[in-house]
Design a protein around this motif. Sequence first.
Motif, PDB file in Angstrom:
ATOM      1  N   VAL A 246       0.848  -1.189   0.000  1.00 11.71           N
ATOM      2  CA  VAL A 246       0.000   0.000   0.000  1.00 11.71           C
ATOM      3  C   VAL A 246       0.884   1.239   0.000  1.00 11.71           C
ATOM      4  CG1 VAL A 246      -1.924   1.193   1.108  1.00 11.71           C
ATOM      5  CG2 VAL A 246      -1.708  -1.289   1.336  1.00 11.71           C
ATOM      6  N   GLU A 247       1.006   1.858  -1.138  1.00 17.71           N
ATOM      7  CA  GLU A 247       1.852   3.050  -1.250  1.00 17.71           C
ATOM      8  C   GLU A 247       1.309   4.192  -0.401  1.00 17.71           C
ATOM      9  OE1 GLU A 247       3.772   5.965  -4.698  1.00 17.71           O
ATOM     10  OE2 GLU A 247       2.422   4.333  -5.250  1.00 17.71           O
ATOM     11  N   ALA A 248      -0.030   4.293  -0.292  1.00 19.86           N
ATOM     12  CA  ALA A 248      -0.644   5.381   0.464  1.00 19.86           C
ATOM     13  C   ALA A 248      -0.316   5.318   1.955  1.00 19.86           C
ATOM     14  CB  ALA A 248      -2.163   5.371   0.266  1.00 19.86           C
ATOM     15  N   LEU A 249       0.047   4.136   2.441  1.00 24.48           N
ATOM     16  CA  LEU A 249       0.403   3.959   3.853  1.00 24.48           C
ATOM     17  C   LEU A 249       1.926   3.833   3.984  1.00 24.48           C
ATOM     18  CD1 LEU A 249      -2.391   1.550   5.164  1.00 24.48           C
ATOM     19  CD2 LEU A 249      -2.311   4.048   5.215  1.00 24.48           C
ATOM     20  N   LYS A 250       2.619   4.736   3.308  1.00 20.07           N
ATOM     21  CA  LYS A 250       4.084   4.814   3.362  1.00 20.07           C
ATOM     22  C   LYS A 250       4.740   3.512   2.908  1.00 20.07           C
ATOM     23  CE  LYS A 250       3.975   8.205   7.117  1.00 20.07           C
ATOM     24  NZ  LYS A 250       4.415   8.542   8.484  1.00 20.07           N
ATOM     25  N   GLY A 251       4.120   2.883   1.925  1.00 19.29           N
ATOM     26  CA  GLY A 251       4.702   1.679   1.347  1.00 19.29           C
ATOM     27  C   GLY A 251       4.659   0.460   2.241  1.00 19.29           C
ATOM     28  N   LYS A 252       3.758   0.419   3.194  1.00 21.95           N
ATOM     29  CA  LYS A 252       3.680  -0.736   4.089  1.00 21.95           C
ATOM     30  C   LYS A 252       3.200  -1.971   3.331  1.00 21.95           C
ATOM     31  CE  LYS A 252       2.772   1.714   8.450  1.00 21.95           C
ATOM     32  NZ  LYS A 252       1.791   1.892   9.542  1.00 21.95           N
ATOM     33  N   VAL A 253       3.638  -3.131   3.817  1.00 22.45           N
ATOM     34  CA  VAL A 253       3.223  -4.413   3.243  1.00 22.45           C
ATOM     35  C   VAL A 253       2.402  -5.165   4.281  1.00 22.45           C
ATOM     36  CG1 VAL A 253       3.985  -6.623   2.323  1.00 22.45           C
ATOM     37  CG2 VAL A 253       5.224  -4.535   1.727  1.00 22.45           C
TER      38      VAL A 253
ATOM     39  N   ASP B 158      -6.243   3.010   9.478  1.00 23.96           N
ATOM     40  CA  ASP B 158      -5.739   4.109   8.650  1.00 23.96           C
ATOM     41  C   ASP B 158      -6.195   4.054   7.200  1.00 23.96           C
ATOM     42  OD1 ASP B 158      -4.328   5.040  10.841  1.00 23.96           O
ATOM     43  OD2 ASP B 158      -2.571   3.812  10.377  1.00 23.96           O
ATOM     44  N   ILE B 159      -6.656   2.897   6.742  1.00 19.36           N
ATOM     45  CA  ILE B 159      -6.958   2.726   5.323  1.00 19.36           C
ATOM     46  C   ILE B 159      -8.283   3.387   4.962  1.00 19.36           C
ATOM     47  CG2 ILE B 159      -8.263   0.566   5.464  1.00 19.36           C
ATOM     48  CD1 ILE B 159      -5.418   1.109   2.998  1.00 19.36           C
ATOM     49  N   LEU B 160      -8.347   3.984   3.775  1.00 17.37           N
ATOM     50  CA  LEU B 160      -9.561   4.608   3.278  1.00 17.37           C
ATOM     51  C   LEU B 160     -10.152   3.768   2.161  1.00 17.37           C
ATOM     52  CD1 LEU B 160      -8.423   8.350   3.042  1.00 17.37           C
ATOM     53  CD2 LEU B 160      -9.719   7.265   4.878  1.00 17.37           C
ATOM     54  N   SER B 161     -11.469   3.755   2.072  1.00 20.72           N
ATOM     55  CA  SER B 161     -12.125   3.040   0.998  1.00 20.72           C
ATOM     56  C   SER B 161     -11.711   3.662  -0.341  1.00 20.72           C
ATOM     57  CB  SER B 161     -13.646   3.137   1.154  1.00 20.72           C
ATOM     58  OG  SER B 161     -14.290   2.429   0.122  1.00 20.72           O
ATOM     59  N   GLY B 162     -11.371   2.801  -1.299  1.00 17.81           N
ATOM     60  CA  GLY B 162     -10.932   3.278  -2.605  1.00 17.81           C
ATOM     61  C   GLY B 162      -9.424   3.325  -2.766  1.00 17.81           C
ATOM     62  N   THR B 163      -8.673   3.098  -1.672  1.00 18.15           N
ATOM     63  CA  THR B 163      -7.206   3.110  -1.753  1.00 18.15           C
ATOM     64  C   THR B 163      -6.718   2.025  -2.713  1.00 18.15           C
ATOM     65  OG1 THR B 163      -7.011   3.916   0.526  1.00 18.15           O
ATOM     66  CG2 THR B 163      -5.073   2.854  -0.422  1.00 18.15           C
ATOM     67  N   THR B 164      -5.805   2.388  -3.620  1.00 12.38           N
ATOM     68  CA  THR B 164      -5.266   1.412  -4.570  1.00 12.38           C
ATOM     69  C   THR B 164      -4.131   0.619  -3.932  1.00 12.38           C
ATOM     70  OG1 THR B 164      -3.759   3.075  -5.475  1.00 12.38           O
ATOM     71  CG2 THR B 164      -5.893   2.802  -6.563  1.00 12.38           C
ATOM     72  N   VAL B 165      -3.995  -0.615  -4.362  1.00 14.08           N
ATOM     73  CA  VAL B 165      -2.964  -1.500  -3.809  1.00 14.08           C
ATOM     74  C   VAL B 165      -2.335  -2.320  -4.928  1.00 14.08           C
ATOM     75  CG1 VAL B 165      -4.193  -1.690  -1.610  1.00 14.08           C
ATOM     76  CG2 VAL B 165      -4.569  -3.415  -3.376  1.00 14.08           C
ATOM     77  N   GLU B 166      -1.134  -2.851  -4.644  1.00 15.18           N
ATOM     78  CA  GLU B 166      -0.500  -3.869  -5.481  1.00 15.18           C
ATOM     79  C   GLU B 166      -0.335  -5.104  -4.604  1.00 15.18           C
ATOM     80  OE1 GLU B 166       2.746  -2.476  -8.209  1.00 15.18           O
ATOM     81  OE2 GLU B 166       2.606  -0.689  -6.932  1.00 15.18           O
ATOM     82  N   ALA B 167      -0.397  -6.259  -5.232  1.00 15.60           N
ATOM     83  CA  ALA B 167      -0.355  -7.477  -4.416  1.00 15.60           C
ATOM     84  C   ALA B 167       0.286  -8.626  -5.163  1.00 15.60           C
ATOM     85  CB  ALA B 167      -1.774  -7.853  -3.989  1.00 15.60           C
ATOM     86  N   ASN B 168       0.742  -9.590  -4.375  1.00 16.46           N
ATOM     87  CA  ASN B 168       1.250 -10.856  -4.907  1.00 16.46           C
ATOM     88  C   ASN B 168       0.520 -11.986  -4.205  1.00 16.46           C
ATOM     89  OD1 ASN B 168       3.733 -10.352  -6.769  1.00 16.46           O
ATOM     90  ND2 ASN B 168       3.924  -8.894  -5.096  1.00 16.46           N
ATOM     91  N   ILE B 169      -0.157 -12.790  -5.009  1.00 21.24           N
ATOM     92  CA  ILE B 169      -0.865 -13.953  -4.484  1.00 21.24           C
ATOM     93  C   ILE B 169       0.101 -15.134  -4.523  1.00 21.24           C
ATOM     94  CG2 ILE B 169      -2.862 -15.458  -4.779  1.00 21.24           C
ATOM     95  CD1 ILE B 169      -4.152 -13.121  -6.365  1.00 21.24           C
ATOM     96  N   ILE B 170       0.383 -15.689  -3.350  1.00 26.00           N
ATOM     97  CA  ILE B 170       1.373 -16.760  -3.252  1.00 26.00           C
ATOM     98  C   ILE B 170       0.736 -18.086  -3.657  1.00 26.00           C
ATOM     99  CG2 ILE B 170       3.029 -17.914  -1.754  1.00 26.00           C
ATOM    100  CD1 ILE B 170       3.541 -14.903  -2.295  1.00 26.00           C
ATOM    101  N   LEU B 171       1.252 -18.666  -4.735  1.00 22.56           N
ATOM    102  CA  LEU B 171       0.751 -19.951  -5.212  1.00 22.56           C
ATOM    103  C   LEU B 171       1.461 -21.110  -4.531  1.00 22.56           C
ATOM    104  CD1 LEU B 171       0.552 -19.145  -9.031  1.00 22.56           C
ATOM    105  CD2 LEU B 171      -1.208 -18.826  -7.282  1.00 22.56           C
ATOM    106  N   SER B 172       2.766 -20.954  -4.301  1.00 19.84           N
ATOM    107  CA  SER B 172       3.527 -21.991  -3.604  1.00 19.84           C
ATOM    108  C   SER B 172       4.793 -21.370  -3.037  1.00 19.84           C
ATOM    109  CB  SER B 172       3.890 -23.138  -4.556  1.00 19.84           C
ATOM    110  OG  SER B 172       4.793 -22.683  -5.561  1.00 19.84           O
ATOM    111  N   GLU B 173       5.316 -21.927  -1.954  1.00 22.08           N
ATOM    112  CA  GLU B 173       6.584 -21.470  -1.381  1.00 22.08           C
ATOM    113  C   GLU B 173       7.249 -22.654  -0.664  1.00 22.08           C
ATOM    114  OE1 GLU B 173       6.096 -18.394   1.545  1.00 22.08           O
ATOM    115  OE2 GLU B 173       4.085 -19.068   2.084  1.00 22.08           O
ATOM    116  N   LYS B 174       8.546 -22.747  -0.880  1.00 22.07           N
ATOM    117  CA  LYS B 174       9.315 -23.828  -0.263  1.00 22.07           C
ATOM    118  C   LYS B 174      10.775 -23.386  -0.214  1.00 22.07           C
ATOM    119  CE  LYS B 174       9.978 -26.190  -4.699  1.00 22.07           C
ATOM    120  NZ  LYS B 174       9.778 -27.429  -5.459  1.00 22.07           N
TER     121      LYS B 174
END
Length: 369
Positions: free
Chosen positions: A263-270, A300-316
């Motif tokens: 979330v870039e709007a929240l100072k780049g928090k993940v 802190d989040i507002l409705s309509g805030t844009t985000v980028e995401a990664n959906i984890i399919l597998s991890e090992k």
Amino acid sequence: MKKASFFLFLLLLSIIPLYKLLFHKDYEVYVVRKMPLVKAVYATGYVKTENEVEVKAKVSGYVVRIFKDTGDEVRKGEVLAFIENKPLEKEIERVKTEIENLKEKIRKGSPFRKSYEERIKAQEERIKILEEKLKRRKKLYERELISRESYLELERKYKAELSTLRALKSDYEESVREVRRKLRTLKKRLEELESKLFEHYVRSPVDGVILKRNVEEGDYVNTFMETKPLFIVGKKGEVKTILEVDEEYGGLVKERQKVYIYVEALKGKVFEGKVVKVYRFVDKGRKTFEVEVRADYGSDILSGTTVEANIILSEKEGIAVPEEAIEENKVKVLKEGKIFEKDVVLGERYGNLVEVLRGLEEGDKVVLR
């Protein structure tokens, strides 16, 4: 939407460098280490308040009153704004006035009732006098002191007055019934008019908070052309994240998969979340489908805030080497100052790295060039 293939999701995992390059005069050496191997799908999206509802006008007209503003809490059915309709309001007032006049007309002691009741009473008095007179005349007739015609004439008059009384009472009762019929008709008409006026009151369809107000007093709204809602209402503090995923990954994204959200709007928090719903419908224009994710953003989040995401399919955890080190399932390994070729069994690709299932161990030095 930005296209992205599977990639090694290093930044979000905030891990230490996964490999080390040693530089020699004529080549680079990659030191093999075990590392997290992650497959993920990139997506973009936005945050949306839970049960977020767009409130639109049901009728056209000028907005003359606004009762709620952005940030105000509202209850289901509470009035947010009023759209004017003067002809309808005037007609409602006219019908109400007519109803009140009719109620007044038939109330106990009203001039209308008194007029009928006084006429009935006067007629009853006349009949009572005639009845006494007829009794006396009958006695005289029986004693043959008066003629038969004289008795019958008074009897006819008495019966005529009785008939007049019955007609007067019937007319009175029918007049009252007619007024009551008119009242029922007018009340039904009033209900219809007030039902129409009800549509001019813009109401909240849910309990929640006003997230956005898009209308001002004096604005004209047109239900045939208006696309923007007058208000947006949602539950305070309860949000969900909607991600748009490229259609090519439709068979890979599933419920309960882990998601990392930037979330870039929240100072780049993940933030870490989880897939809770996959909408199995592809937007033909955008060639994407939607995925609903739940994550705790705090307050802190507002409705309509844009985000980028990664959906984890597998991890090992495993071993992977840069693809440039591989040639026909072989790698070159530096050992004791000499370079040897080794056969390797390869697994899946992770960005510019390829998984090595067998043939290499931690600490091996792989020659890149």
